[in-house]
Design an enzyme around this catalytic site. Sequence first.
Site, PDB file in Angstrom:
ATOM      1  CD  GLU A  82      -2.518   1.153   2.763  1.00 46.69           C
ATOM      2  OE1 GLU A  82      -3.442   1.966   2.937  1.00 46.69           O
ATOM      3  OE2 GLU A  82      -2.196   0.296   3.615  1.00 46.69           O
TER       4      GLU A  82
ATOM      5  CE  LYS B 209      -6.990   1.322   3.683  1.00 46.08           C
ATOM      6  NZ  LYS B 209      -5.748   1.704   4.416  1.00 46.08           N
TER       7      LYS B 209
ATOM      8  CB  CYS C 106      -4.315  -2.028   4.288  1.00 40.35           C
ATOM      9  SG  CYS C 106      -3.462  -2.231   5.883  1.00 40.35           S
TER      10      CYS C 106
END
Length: 562
Positions: A39, A111, A147
């Site tokens: 990330e 994300k 994540c």
Amino acid sequence: MRIGLAQINPIIGDFSGNCAKILDYARRASDCDLLVFPELALCGYPPMDLLDQPSFADENLKALRSLQRSLPPSLAVAIGHVERNYEAQGKPYLNVVSIIHQGALVFSQAKTLLPTYDVFDEARYFEPARKREVFPFKGERIGIAICEDLWGENLAGRYAQDPVHELLNAGATVVLAPSASPFHAGKLDIRKALVKRLATTGGLPVVYVNAIGANDSLIFDGRSFAMGPSGAILGMAGWEEELLVLDLPQALGDSIQACIEVMEAKTPTLSPAQIQEAASAEAFAEIEAALVLGIRDYMAKCGFTKAHLGLSGGIDSALVAVLAAKAIGPENLTCISLPSRYSSEHSKSDAQDLAQRLGCRYESLAIEDTFSASLASLGPLFAGTKPDLTEENLQARIRGILLMAFSNKHNSMLLTTGNKSEIAAGYCTLYGDMCGALAVIGDLYKTEVYGLSRFINRGKEIIPASSISKPPSAELRPGQVDQDSLPPYEVLDAILEHYIEGNMALEEISALGFEPALVKRVISMVAKAEYKRRQAAPVLKVSPKAFGTGRRIPIARKIHEA
């Protein structure tokens, strides 16, 4: 499909250096079909308020375009970066993973879940993804969960969405999980459980690629891995930069066979005590590895090659010295003894003994002359008063002045040696023993300091046994021991853990069997020391709740025990 897991250590804001590293890993992975980076690998994580500078995002996108032109065209590369939010509303940026293939940016996924708890503040800068799609590639349908997107079901009530289920509904056959997940003890088991739930319920492989390195208080432990639908680990990287290459169909077959072999193997019977001992050893091993990495990377990224600390002969400074010697080499470490009129002979000899065992530079610098001169200077202002905590703190502050002077003269980083119990209770001196650039063991309670020290000594006595066995003391007045001012550490640490990590109130902690008056006293000490912690060095985070950005408490407030 051959997939490469590029576990790298990016430096925040070092776009040219990060690009060079990405290109190097791409060349090394030239026989792969797909290479996955962590990330925000392009800019480093967490960029924090650097994102308020327009030039930071501009440089990030310029670097992305450079990679488009420079990456091997035959290799698809999944790279984390900052993207501008071109919608009319919302935060200015997106936290994105894009796939570059044949010179083009062929797919991007933002994300969805933006954490705002503990050390995280992503919603301050980023807008969440509005949709989740899959990318057809090499006969697979690739979904990307960045994540926190893996944690939706695990953090029920915090998020209204679960991105991984949406990816499964979209027909994903492989899920990539690029991450910058900070370390705390036991977190790897949590990650494995999250990935296993996705892999087994979705019936697909999951590729988890985590960052390695340290940025300020945060330690990124890497330990990237892939997991097949059987729940078996296909491969795992270590505590360093690494390229892990897997052939998914072959790896899946190997993982199933591995599961069969494990089930057929005879597992030795362990007693509960042996199980507990093994778990404890594993926990201390990963804490040691994390702290060594944290020291090494923090110093390197801040431009320091040498470090020093005040070595008292006690267990705290001894442990920090051992960790620092492991991190940067004993030849780059200086240990300075700063004895006062109250320092015992065994403390001075223990300090010198440890330095000799480590093979680092050792200096002794007595503070008596400076202390006496300071008392003489302050004499007229202190007339009619009795010696008290003021004179004790004065000694600690003299030591801080001398240690910082050494830092300035020799361009050496001063490491502080206070533990979490002391920092919590305020049993530390502002501008004295709190001086320094990094609090190495500031997230270890005193009982954990003892445990880690014994673990380090398990095969060979490195820390002198007397440093571990003698009663801890600041040695700032005759016959002083810590327990003159603090409850026994076993009791203090238990209360602190319930209060700090558990967020429990006085009544809840007391209900566990602790004396209410003692609990109230401990909570009061924690509250009154808040101003000290606000001015303290960054603490390397190894627990779920460390002092620092992950615990934001007002200084000026009414103190409530509840």
